[in-house]
Motif scaffolding. Structure first.
Motif, mmCIF file in Angstrom:
data_model
loop_
_atom_site.group_PDB
_atom_site.id
_atom_site.type_symbol
_atom_site.label_atom_id
_atom_site.label_comp_id
_atom_site.label_asym_id
_atom_site.label_seq_id
_atom_site.Cartn_x
_atom_site.Cartn_y
_atom_site.Cartn_z
ATOM 1 N N ARG A 65 1.466 62.474 -2.127
ATOM 2 C CA ARG A 65 0.893 63.024 -3.359
ATOM 3 C C ARG A 65 -0.442 63.656 -3.012
ATOM 4 N N PHE A 66 -0.584 64.920 -3.366
ATOM 5 C CA PHE A 66 -1.855 65.616 -3.144
ATOM 6 C C PHE A 66 -2.666 65.575 -4.439
ATOM 7 N N ILE A 67 -3.909 65.133 -4.331
ATOM 8 C CA ILE A 67 -4.815 65.195 -5.485
ATOM 9 C C ILE A 67 -6.018 66.029 -5.050
ATOM 10 N N GLN A 68 -6.160 67.189 -5.659
ATOM 11 C CA GLN A 68 -7.262 68.058 -5.238
ATOM 12 C C GLN A 68 -8.596 67.375 -5.548
ATOM 13 N N THR A 69 -9.404 67.176 -4.506
ATOM 14 C CA THR A 69 -10.637 66.390 -4.638
ATOM 15 C C THR A 69 -11.722 66.970 -3.746
ATOM 16 N N ASP A 70 -12.903 67.121 -4.324
ATOM 17 C CA ASP A 70 -14.072 67.452 -3.512
ATOM 18 C C ASP A 70 -14.845 66.149 -3.310
ATOM 19 N N ILE A 71 -14.818 65.620 -2.097
ATOM 20 C CA ILE A 71 -15.412 64.286 -1.885
ATOM 21 C C ILE A 71 -16.936 64.290 -2.030
ATOM 22 N N SER A 72 -17.542 65.484 -2.049
ATOM 23 C CA SER A 72 -19.000 65.535 -2.230
ATOM 24 C C SER A 72 -19.385 65.503 -3.712
ATOM 25 N N ASP A 73 -18.389 65.512 -4.586
ATOM 26 C CA ASP A 73 -18.630 65.538 -6.032
ATOM 27 C C ASP A 73 -18.130 64.214 -6.622
ATOM 28 N N VAL A 74 -19.074 63.388 -7.047
ATOM 29 C CA VAL A 74 -18.701 62.033 -7.458
ATOM 30 C C VAL A 74 -17.722 62.035 -8.642
ATOM 31 N N SER A 75 -17.829 63.017 -9.531
ATOM 32 C CA SER A 75 -16.906 63.012 -10.679
ATOM 33 C C SER A 75 -15.486 63.354 -10.216
ATOM 34 N N SER A 76 -15.385 64.214 -9.211
ATOM 35 C CA SER A 76 -14.075 64.556 -8.649
ATOM 36 C C SER A 76 -13.459 63.327 -7.960
ATOM 37 N N VAL A 77 -14.280 62.599 -7.229
ATOM 38 C CA VAL A 77 -13.794 61.396 -6.529
ATOM 39 C C VAL A 77 -13.395 60.329 -7.559
ATOM 40 N N ALA A 78 -14.228 60.135 -8.568
ATOM 41 C CA ALA A 78 -13.920 59.128 -9.603
ATOM 42 C C ALA A 78 -12.601 59.459 -10.288
ATOM 43 N N ALA A 79 -12.388 60.753 -10.575
ATOM 44 C CA ALA A 79 -11.144 61.162 -11.256
ATOM 45 C C ALA A 79 -9.938 60.893 -10.353
ATOM 46 N N ALA A 80 -10.073 61.181 -9.061
ATOM 47 C CA ALA A 80 -8.956 60.948 -8.129
ATOM 48 C C ALA A 80 -8.600 59.465 -8.070
ATOM 49 N N PHE A 81 -9.612 58.609 -7.970
ATOM 50 C CA PHE A 81 -9.319 57.176 -7.850
ATOM 51 C C PHE A 81 -8.848 56.570 -9.179
ATOM 52 N N ALA A 82 -9.211 57.214 -10.298
ATOM 53 C CA ALA A 82 -8.667 56.744 -11.593
ATOM 54 C C ALA A 82 -7.158 56.988 -11.620
#
Ligand SMILES: NC(=O)c1ccc[n+]([C@@H]2O[C@H](COP(=O)([O-])OP(=O)(O)OC[C@H]3O[C@@H](n4cnc5c(N)ncnc54)[C@H](O)[C@@H]3O)[C@@H](O)[C@H]2O)c1
Length: 255
Positions: free
Chosen positions: A58-75
């Motif tokens: 499963r690919f989840i587009q994520t920018d690891i330098s952006d905390v909101s992007s990381v939080a959304a991926a792990f949610a």
């Protein structure tokens, strides 16, 4: 028996180079692979390739330098998978044209590189560890030869990788009691797009000399060379490794 059967694995930067190789290897060994990748097309491509070859991805587009992007991926991961067995903190940038020695390096570049390489590792670990604490698991961090020996002209990259080694040791003692093992791979000279940034795009770099005298194994490393180490660290075969820094560099840093 497949070596990662039943394991949910999260790999950052799975669209290219070492992360791409590891995503395919992990899936071939029975893992459910979640690729967190900033680049949409390479992320979709690896997802498709793994699924087409019978694996789970499963690919989840994520920018690891952006905390909101990381939080959304792990949610999403928490909702759909409930737990994580393996977090492979692999994604980083080198930015060879911008990075440099501390006295001339501009602060924006320093911040940009550290934000991806270190803050990104920090953010992914922050959200992944609560999903690993109940059943334990394996965290694989990625440093570099730059964290082991002095390498000139990449001080932002070096800072991020030195901190990665230090955090590996902290994580190992903090989360070992929860059955979470944290180890780190320190690669060098692996033939991926990053090697163009770090060596091959530099007009002063002499590839012939590097291959004849600069590296004891007399060859570039391959993404598979490193994915094999990551596979070992992800699997139960490395069950008593915790806090190890594994240099995987053909012997460059000891020669
Ligand atoms: N190639 C080498 O010789 C070498 C040497 C030392 C260390 N390393 C380390 O190995 C790891 C993998 O490197 P590689 O050579 O495969 O590099 P690569 O450039 O081929 O792959 C890096 C991946 O990370 C992704 N990425 C970059 N920024 C991101 C972000 N903000 N969010 C999510 N994903 C992002 C990229 O899109 C790419 O898919 C890195 O941590 C690197 O520092 C590599």
């Amino acid at each position: 028996m497949k070596r990662l059967k039943g394991k949910t694995t999260v790999i950052t930067g799975g669209g290219s180079g070492i992360g791409l190789s590891a995503s395919k290897r992990f899936a071939a060994e029975g893992a459910s692979v979640i690729v967190l990748e900033v680049d949409d097309s390479s992320g979709k491509k690896v997802e498709r390739e793994i699924i087409d070859s019978g694996g789970a991805c499963r690919f989840i587009q994520t920018d690891i330098s952006d905390v909101s992007s990381v939080a959304a991926a792990f949610a999403i991961i928490q909702k759909d998978y409930a737990k994580i067995d393996v977090l492979y903190n692999n994604a980083s940038v080198f930015l060879g044209k911008l990075d440099g020695p501390v006295d001339t390096l501009d602060f924006m570049t320093f911040e940009k590189i550290v934000k991806i390489n270190l803050y990104g590792l920090f953010a992914c670990s922050h959200y992944a560890i609560p999903l690993m604490k109940k059943e334990g698991g394996s965290i694989i961090n990625t440093a570099s030869s730059a964290a082991v020996i002095g390498i000139p002209n990449c001080d932002a990259y070096t800072a991020s990788k030195g901190a990665t080694v230090a955090l590996t040791r902290s994580f190992a003692v903090e989360f070992g009691p929860f059955g979470i093992r944290t180890n780190c791979i320190a690669p060098a000279a692996i033939m991926t797009p990053m090697v163009y940034e770090s060596n091959l795009n530099d007009p002063n770099f002499d590839e012939k000399k590097f291959l004849s005298t600069g590296t004891p194994l007399r060859r570039w490393g391959t993404p598979d060379d490193i994915a094999s180490v990551a596979l070992f660290l992800a699997s139960d075969e490395s069950s008593y490794l915790n806090g190890a820094i594994i240099t995987a560099d053909g012997g460059i840093t000891i020669s």
